[in-house]
Design an enzyme around this catalytic site. Structure first.
Site, PDB file in Angstrom:
ATOM      1  N   GLN A  65       0.896  -1.658   0.009  1.00 33.82           N
ATOM      2  CA  GLN A  65       0.356  -0.110  -0.212  1.00 33.82           C
ATOM      3  C   GLN A  65       0.929   1.248   0.222  1.00 33.82           C
ATOM      4  O   GLN A  65       0.986   2.474   0.663  1.00 33.82           O
ATOM      5  CB  GLN A  65      -1.207   0.189   1.315  1.00 33.82           C
ATOM      6  CG  GLN A  65      -2.047  -1.227   1.400  1.00 33.82           C
ATOM      7  CD  GLN A  65      -2.631  -0.872  -0.702  1.00 33.82           C
ATOM      8  OE1 GLN A  65      -3.497   0.894  -0.588  1.00 33.82           O
ATOM      9  NE2 GLN A  65      -3.270  -1.930  -1.200  1.00 33.82           N
ATOM     10  N   SER A  66       1.838   1.222  -0.997  1.00 39.85           N
ATOM     11  CA  SER A  66       2.550   1.992  -0.468  1.00 39.85           C
ATOM     12  C   SER A  66       2.430   3.455  -1.340  1.00 39.85           C
ATOM     13  O   SER A  66       2.157   3.155  -2.789  1.00 39.85           O
ATOM     14  CB  SER A  66       4.201   2.120  -1.639  1.00 39.85           C
ATOM     15  OG  SER A  66       4.919   3.094  -1.375  1.00 39.85           O
ATOM     16  N   ASN A  67       2.326   4.666  -0.716  1.00 41.40           N
ATOM     17  CA  ASN A  67       1.676   6.224  -1.345  1.00 41.40           C
ATOM     18  C   ASN A  67       3.154   6.399  -2.383  1.00 41.40           C
ATOM     19  O   ASN A  67       2.783   6.982  -3.626  1.00 41.40           O
ATOM     20  CB  ASN A  67       1.638   7.083  -0.518  1.00 41.40           C
ATOM     21  CG  ASN A  67       0.495   6.505   0.324  1.00 41.40           C
ATOM     22  OD1 ASN A  67      -0.779   6.279  -0.591  1.00 41.40           O
ATOM     23  ND2 ASN A  67       0.995   6.509   1.863  1.00 41.40           N
TER      24      ASN A  67
END
Ligand SMILES: *Cc1c(COP(=O)(O)O)cnc(C)c1O
Length: 323
Positions: A70-72
């Site tokens: 879920q890395s922005n």
């Protein structure tokens, strides 16, 4: 250093009137780096403006970076590559899921090639991937975990200048700046920019992740970045670990674990101000801020800025933990 334009700057700054009514001893403001404009925005946009320019200058045709699923940062990197016509390879923790959602869904839609690294969510295998792509004739450029090298941190040196200009033109005094700090590029940039542009506010970096990165403790890693920046920018100031100290009381659950604190923070800002935080970074930092206000751990009657660093897409992935 060269820059490749990727976002809409300056980002807005505005008062949080309803929240200031609730915490009566303080006047609260917010800076909206959740609105940088690049594929739903966030703090990595500023860093990527410098990194993408550097990659192009190096003659690279492929960007590789790494992070959690879920890395922005990975989502914004995928978007930046689409804009700059570069190939994008993402090395993400975990295994391929059945359903793509949140940031992972967006990274995929933005055209990134995704590799799954199992336990390794901080790019431990990134050089192996770079070698593999180079052997296929590509010219890869590695952006480290969180885009937190000195090139990326330059984005937040410049952000400090942007804030200073907004404070001057708006006749605004900011006593404290709260923000989420994880891989540290944002914090290192702000420390350098604060010195360079005479920003008269105290930085209040809330630690999000208690793990080390590449075997180095966060505060040391951030000091390393600051010292590199000091040389590049010719700053006449001594920096020590005191300057890179983190507020550590809110990261006990570990990275990406949603507790009642983060839930409370998301609900509070959404219901009172109509602003959406993210569950991993900004909710933790905002909870820290409200805890400081409630306990009056900072000077009463002061002006406090919350620097929103983005991340809202992760809410969709964490839906079940948030509601
Ligand atoms: C990456 C990130 C941060 C932390 O910034 P660092 O420069 O890695 O310390 C904070 N908030 C959000 C939403 C992020 O994606």
């Amino acid at each position: 250093m060269k820059k490749y334009n990727l976002g809409f700057f300056p980002t807005p700054i505005h008062e949080l009137k309803n929240l200031s009514e609730k915490y009566k001893r303080y006047r609260l403001y917010i800076k909206r780096d959740d609105q940088t404009g690049l594929a739903l925005g966030g703090n990595k946009t500023r860093k990527l403006e410098y990194l993408i320019a550097d990659a192009i200058e190096n003659g690279s045709d492929t960007i590789i970076t790494a992070g959690a699923q879920q890395s922005n940062h990975c989502r914004q990197t995928a978007a930046a590559c689409a804009v700059a016509k570069l190939k994008c390879h993402l090395l993400l923790g975990g295994n391929e899921p059945e359903t793509f959602t949140g940031n992972l869904l967006l990274s995929k839609l933005l055209g990134a090639t995704i590799h799954y690294a199992g336990e390794n969510r901080k790019g431990e295998d990134i050089h192996k991937l770079a070698d593999h792509l180079a052997s296929q004739g590509l010219k890869p450029y590695i952006i480290p975990y969180g885009a937190s090298n000195i090139t990326g941190a330059m984005g937040y040196v410049e952000a400090a200048k942007e804030l200073k200009e907004q404070m001057v033109s708006g006749h605004l005094k900011i006593d404290y700046i709260f923000f989420a700090s994880s891989s540290g590029g944002t914090q290192a940039g702000l420390i350098l920019g604060k010195t360079l542009y005479d920003l008269d506010s105290q930085l209040m970096p809330v630690s999000i992740d208690k793990d080390e990165t590449y075997g180095v403790e966060q505060e040391k890693a951030i000091l390393n970045l600051v010292l590199q920046g000091k040389n590049i920018l010719n700053l006449d100031k001594t920096f020590s670990l005191k300057d890179t100290a983190l507020i550590k009381g809110y990261n006990e659950a570990g990275y990406g674990v949603i507790t009642s604190n983060e839930k409370k923070a998301i609900k509070e800002l959404a219901e009172i101000e109509g602003i959406i935080l993210d569950p991993v970074y900004t909710a933790r930092a905002f909870y820290g801020l409200t805890d400081y206000l409630e306990k009056e751990l900072i000077e009463p009657d002061s002006n406090v800025l919350f620097w929103h660093t983005g991340g809202a897409p992760a809410n969709f992935y964490y839906a079940r933990d948030i509601i």
